[in-house]
Design an enzyme around this catalytic site. Structure first.
Site, PDB file in Angstrom:
ATOM      1  N   ASP A 101      57.155  70.633  77.145  1.00  0.00           N
ATOM      2  CA  ASP A 101      58.062  69.593  76.647  1.00  0.00           C
ATOM      3  C   ASP A 101      59.158  69.399  77.683  1.00  0.00           C
ATOM      4  OD1 ASP A 101      58.585  68.590  73.406  1.00  0.00           O
ATOM      5  OD2 ASP A 101      60.076  68.128  74.947  1.00  0.00           O
ATOM      6  N   LYS A 159      64.780  72.664  73.507  1.00  0.00           N
ATOM      7  CA  LYS A 159      63.724  72.884  72.508  1.00  0.00           C
ATOM      8  C   LYS A 159      62.772  73.995  72.963  1.00  0.00           C
ATOM      9  CE  LYS A 159      61.096  69.626  69.727  1.00  0.00           C
ATOM     10  NZ  LYS A 159      60.424  68.324  69.825  1.00  0.00           N
ATOM     11  N   GLU A 184      45.059  62.313  65.255  1.00  0.00           N
ATOM     12  CA  GLU A 184      45.410  63.372  64.300  1.00  0.00           C
ATOM     13  C   GLU A 184      45.725  62.733  62.952  1.00  0.00           C
ATOM     14  OE1 GLU A 184      45.363  66.835  64.661  1.00  0.00           O
ATOM     15  OE2 GLU A 184      45.483  66.371  62.534  1.00  0.00           O
ATOM     16  N   LEU A 205      46.935  64.606  60.235  1.00  0.00           N
ATOM     17  CA  LEU A 205      47.661  65.545  59.383  1.00  0.00           C
ATOM     18  C   LEU A 205      48.819  64.869  58.655  1.00  0.00           C
ATOM     19  CD1 LEU A 205      50.487  66.263  61.026  1.00  0.00           C
ATOM     20  CD2 LEU A 205      48.939  67.699  62.329  1.00  0.00           C
ATOM     21  N   LEU A 222      47.488  56.452  44.664  1.00  0.00           N
ATOM     22  CA  LEU A 222      47.721  55.439  43.635  1.00  0.00           C
ATOM     23  C   LEU A 222      48.963  55.794  42.820  1.00  0.00           C
ATOM     24  CD1 LEU A 222      44.168  54.522  42.235  1.00  0.00           C
ATOM     25  CD2 LEU A 222      45.649  53.156  43.708  1.00  0.00           C
ATOM     26  N   GLY A 279      55.803  54.153  43.089  1.00  0.00           N
ATOM     27  CA  GLY A 279      57.102  54.777  43.322  1.00  0.00           C
ATOM     28  C   GLY A 279      58.056  53.818  43.993  1.00  0.00           C
ATOM     29  N   CYS A 295      54.900  57.748  60.123  1.00  0.00           N
ATOM     30  CA  CYS A 295      53.616  57.117  60.456  1.00  0.00           C
ATOM     31  C   CYS A 295      53.370  55.776  59.777  1.00  0.00           C
ATOM     32  CB  CYS A 295      52.470  58.053  60.117  1.00  0.00           C
ATOM     33  SG  CYS A 295      52.399  59.468  61.206  1.00  0.00           S
ATOM     34  N   ARG A 338      62.750  60.138  58.460  1.00  0.00           N
ATOM     35  CA  ARG A 338      62.401  58.863  59.089  1.00  0.00           C
ATOM     36  C   ARG A 338      61.876  57.860  58.056  1.00  0.00           C
ATOM     37  NH1 ARG A 338      59.108  61.177  64.162  1.00  0.00           N
ATOM     38  NH2 ARG A 338      58.720  62.824  62.651  1.00  0.00           N
TER      39      ARG A 338
HETATM   40  C1  UDX Z   1      50.528  59.948  56.728  1.00  0.00           C
HETATM   41  C2  UDX Z   1      49.003  60.034  56.596  1.00  0.00           C
HETATM   42  O1  UDX Z   1      48.675  60.472  55.274  1.00  0.00           O
HETATM   43  C3  UDX Z   1      48.433  60.965  57.643  1.00  0.00           C
HETATM   44  O2  UDX Z   1      47.008  60.962  57.567  1.00  0.00           O
HETATM   45  C4  UDX Z   1      48.870  60.511  59.028  1.00  0.00           C
HETATM   46  O3  UDX Z   1      48.430  61.414  60.019  1.00  0.00           O
HETATM   47  C5  UDX Z   1      50.379  60.375  59.096  1.00  0.00           C
HETATM   48  O4  UDX Z   1      50.852  59.518  58.047  1.00  0.00           O
HETATM   49  P1  UDX Z   1      52.624  61.478  56.119  1.00  0.00           P
HETATM   50  O5  UDX Z   1      53.472  60.417  56.754  1.00  0.00           O
HETATM   51  O6  UDX Z   1      52.916  62.908  56.429  1.00  0.00           O
HETATM   52  O7  UDX Z   1      51.079  61.238  56.484  1.00  0.00           O
HETATM   53  O8  UDX Z   1      52.794  61.305  54.543  1.00  0.00           O
HETATM   54  P2  UDX Z   1      51.898  60.981  53.268  1.00  0.00           P
HETATM   55  O9  UDX Z   1      51.755  62.189  52.438  1.00  0.00           O
HETATM   56  O10 UDX Z   1      50.668  60.250  53.593  1.00  0.00           O
HETATM   57  O11 UDX Z   1      52.908  60.002  52.468  1.00  0.00           O
HETATM   58  C6  UDX Z   1      53.457  58.854  53.098  1.00  0.00           C
HETATM   59  C7  UDX Z   1      54.406  58.131  52.161  1.00  0.00           C
HETATM   60  O12 UDX Z   1      53.693  57.492  51.124  1.00  0.00           O
HETATM   61  C8  UDX Z   1      55.444  59.014  51.477  1.00  0.00           C
HETATM   62  O13 UDX Z   1      56.692  58.354  51.499  1.00  0.00           O
HETATM   63  C9  UDX Z   1      54.935  59.151  50.063  1.00  0.00           C
HETATM   64  O14 UDX Z   1      55.965  59.358  49.129  1.00  0.00           O
HETATM   65  C10 UDX Z   1      54.267  57.788  49.867  1.00  0.00           C
HETATM   66  N1  UDX Z   1      53.203  57.788  48.860  1.00  0.00           N
HETATM   67  C11 UDX Z   1      52.053  58.492  49.073  1.00  0.00           C
HETATM   68  C12 UDX Z   1      53.339  57.020  47.713  1.00  0.00           C
HETATM   69  O15 UDX Z   1      54.374  56.345  47.504  1.00  0.00           O
HETATM   70  N2  UDX Z   1      52.314  57.008  46.816  1.00  0.00           N
HETATM   71  C13 UDX Z   1      51.160  57.692  46.997  1.00  0.00           C
HETATM   72  O16 UDX Z   1      50.278  57.611  46.124  1.00  0.00           O
HETATM   73  C14 UDX Z   1      51.025  58.475  48.157  1.00  0.00           C
END
Ligand code: UDX
Length: 433
Positions: free
Chosen positions: A39, A44, A154, A156, A253, A256, A263, A330
Site C-alpha cells: 500500500d 497504514k 470480488e 464479498l 427483498l 427499508g 458498492c 459510505r
Molecule cells: C454489496 C454486494 O452484496 C456484494 O456482493 C458486493 O461485493 C459489494 O456490494 P455490501 O455493500 O457489503 O455488498 O452490502 P449488502 O449486504 O449487499 O447491502 C447493501 C445495502 O443494501 C445495505 O445498505 C443494506 O441495508 C441494503 N439492503 C440489502 C436492503 O435495503 N434490503 C435488502 O433486502 C438487502
C-alpha cells in the site's frame, strides 16, 4: 492441513489494503499462500505491521493474526514483484462527479509495474467493462505486453467478508486463456465453488450487473412498500409470498430506508454511465437510483406526519453505519437523514456500536450518545436506521419511560412491532399495515 501441503499454493501480492485487499490477503493466507500486501499509505502499513487492523470487519483481525507469519506488509512494490507472479489489484475505484469510476489508482499501479514476462495483474477492484482491454492497450504502449491480465471480481459483502471469501457462490475468472488465468483458478480450487471462466469484458460485466440487479431488487421492493402504505398491505408478507417463488428468491427483498455502502450506489451509477458512454440510456437504473434517494427521505415525511414541524423536536437515530456489522459510513442513509433533520431544526442524538469514529468525520450537528438508552432519553421520536442486533434486544417498556414522545419509526422493518406497541408506543415501519 495435509491438502495444503500437497498443493503448495503459490505466493501472491495484493496491492491495496482496504476491505477487499485485506480480506483477499487473509483469505489466501488461510488457503496456504504467502502474501505480500502493498500500500502507498505508509501509516497504514506501519499499523498492519504492528498487527493493528485499520478496518472493522468480523473475523478479519483474527485471521490476519492467525497467519501473521505468512503475511508481509510493505510500501515497496518490488517486495511483491520479487516473491510473487500474481499481483491482485484491490485499490479504490470511487465515483467521479460524472458518475464514471475514478481509475487513477488502478492506472498508478499499471504505471508502477515494470515490464515482465513472469507477472500478471489480477483485477479485484470493481472496474467498468472494457477496463481490462484499455489496460492491456496501455501496457502495450508502455512496452510491457509480457504482463498478463486477469479479471477476478470480488463479491464479498462487508460484515461477512471473510465468510464470503471462503464460501463464494461462484468464482469468476476472465482472462486470455493463458498461465495467469490457470494460476488464479488453481488458487481458488480449494474453495470448490462453481467457476465461471470467461473473457475479461464479460467478467467485468458480471460484477457490475450483479450489483445493479441486487440494487434493482431493493428499489423494487421499496416501491412495493410505498404502495403498500397506501393500500393497507404489509410488505413483509408480500415479500414472503413473492420470495417463495424460486424464480424470484427471498433474498434482497427487505424494504427499508434505502441501500448504501461503498458498492451499490457507485456500481449502479458506473453501469448507468458506462451504458451512456456507449450511447445506451439505461432507463431502469436511473429509476433505481432515484427511488433510493427518495426512500432515504421518506422518514422525514413520516416524522412530519406524526410530529408536525420538527423545530426543537428531539429525534434519536439508532445506528449510523450503512448496514450492521460494519463501521462503514459510505453512502449511509443516516448521512441524508441527519442532514435533513438538522436542516429542519430537529435536535438529533445518535448511537452506533462501532461506526461513531467514522461518522464523526462525515456528520456534524448531532450528539453522539454512549449507548442506545442514552440516545433515546427525552426523545420525541426514535428512528431505527441500522438493524444492529443490540437494538432488537431493547426493553421497550424502558424505552417508553425514557422517551418524551411515543413515535418509533422502524427504518428496516426489523423490530418486533408487537412489543413496541405493547409498550404503548406508536410503531411505524416501511410498508407495514
Ligand atoms: C454489496 C454486494 O452484496 C456484494 O456482493 C458486493 O461485493 C459489494 O456490494 P455490501 O455493500 O457489503 O455488498 O452490502 P449488502 O449486504 O449487499 O447491502 C447493501 C445495502 O443494501 C445495505 O445498505 C443494506 O441495508 C441494503 N439492503 C440489502 C436492503 O435495503 N434490503 C435488502 O433486502 C438487502
Amino acid at each position: 492441513m495435509a491438502a495444503e501441503q500437497e498443493r503448495q499454493p503459490q505466493p501472491i501480492g495484493v496491492i491495496g489494503t482496504g476491505y477487499v485487499g485485506l480480506v483477499t490477503a487473509a483469505g489466501f493466507a488461510e488457503l496456504g499462500s504467502e502474501v505480500w500486501c502493498i500500500d502507498i499509505d505508509a501509516a497504514k502499513i506501519a499499523r498492519l505491521q504492528r498487527g493493528e487492523v485499520p478496518i472493522w470487519e468480523p473475523g478479519l483481525e483474527e485471521l490476519l493474526a492467525k497467519h501473521s507469519g505468512r503475511l508481509h506488509f510493505s510500501t515497496d512494490l518490488s517486495d511483491a514483484l520479487e516473491h510473487c507472479r500474481l499481483l491482485f489489484v484491490a485499490v479504490g475505484t470511487p465515483p467521479t462527479y460524472s458518475g464514471d469510476a475514478d481509475l487513477s489508482a488502478v492506472h498508478a499501479v499499471v504505471d508502477a509495474i515494470p515490464a515482465s514476462e513472469r507477472h500478471a495483474l489480477v483485477m479485484k477492484s470493481t472496474v467498468p467493462s472494457g477496463t481490462g482491454a484499455a489496460i492491456q492497450r496501455v501496457l502495450g504502449e508502455q512496452g510491457k505486453q509480457g504482463l498478463r491480465y486477469v479479471s477476478c471480481p470480488e463479491f464479498l459483502k462487508e460484515g461477512s467478508a471473510v465468510h464470503d471469501f471462503l464460501h463464494p457462490d461462484r468464482v469468476v475468472v476472465g482472462d486470455n486463456g493463458d498461465w495467469a488465468g490457470d494460476a488464479v483458478v488453481e488458487l481458488y480450487a480449494p474453495l470448490q465453488a462453481p467457476l465461471v471462466r470467461t473473457d475479461i469484458a464479460s467478467a467485468e460485466m458480471v460484477k457490475l450487473a450483479s450489483n445493479a440487479f441486487l440494487a434493482t431488487k431493493i428499489s423494487f421492493i421499496n416501491e412495493i412498500a410505498n404502495v403498500c402504505e397506501g393500500t393497507g398491505a404489509d410488505v413483509v408478507e408480500v415479500a414472503r409470498g413473492m420470495g417463495l417463488d424460486e424464480r424470484i428468491g427471498s433474498k434482497f427483498l427487505q424494504a427499508g430506508i434505502g441501500f448504501g455502502g461503498s458498492c451499490f450506489p457507485k456500481d449502479v451509477d458506473a453501469l448507468k454511465q458506462l451504458a451512456g458512454n456507449s450511447g445506451y440510456h439505461f432507463q431502469l437504473l436511473t429509476a433505481v437510483i432515484e427511488v433510493n434517494e427518495l426512500q432515504k427521505r421518506r422518514v422525514i415525511s413520516k416524522l412530519h406526519k406524526h410530529l408536525g414541524g420538527l423545530v426543537g423536536k428531539r429525534i434519536t437515530l439508532l445506528g449510523l453505519a450503512f448496514k450492521p456489522n460494519t463501521d462503514d459510513m459510505r453512502e449511509a442513509s443516516s448521512l441524508v437523514l441527519s442532514a435533513r433533520l438538522n436542516a429542519d431544526g430537529a435536535i438529533v442524538s445518535a448511537y452506533d456500536p462501532v461506526a461513531e469514529a467514522q461518522a464523526r468525520q462525515l456528520v456534524s450537528g448531532l450528539r453522539f450518545a454512549d449507548s442506545a438508552m442514552d440516545a433515546i432519553g427525552e426523545a420525541d421520536a426514535v428512528v431505527l436506521v441500522t438493524e444492529w442486533p443490540e437494538f432488537m434486544e431493547l426493553n421497550w417498556d424502558k424505552v417508553a419511560q425514557a422517551m418524551s414522545g411515543k413515535l418509533v419509526i422502524d427504518g428496516r422493518n426489523a423490530l418486533d412491532s408487537g412489543a413496541v406497541r405493547a409498550a404503548g408506543l406508536v410503531y411505524e415501519g416501511v410498508g407495514r399495515s
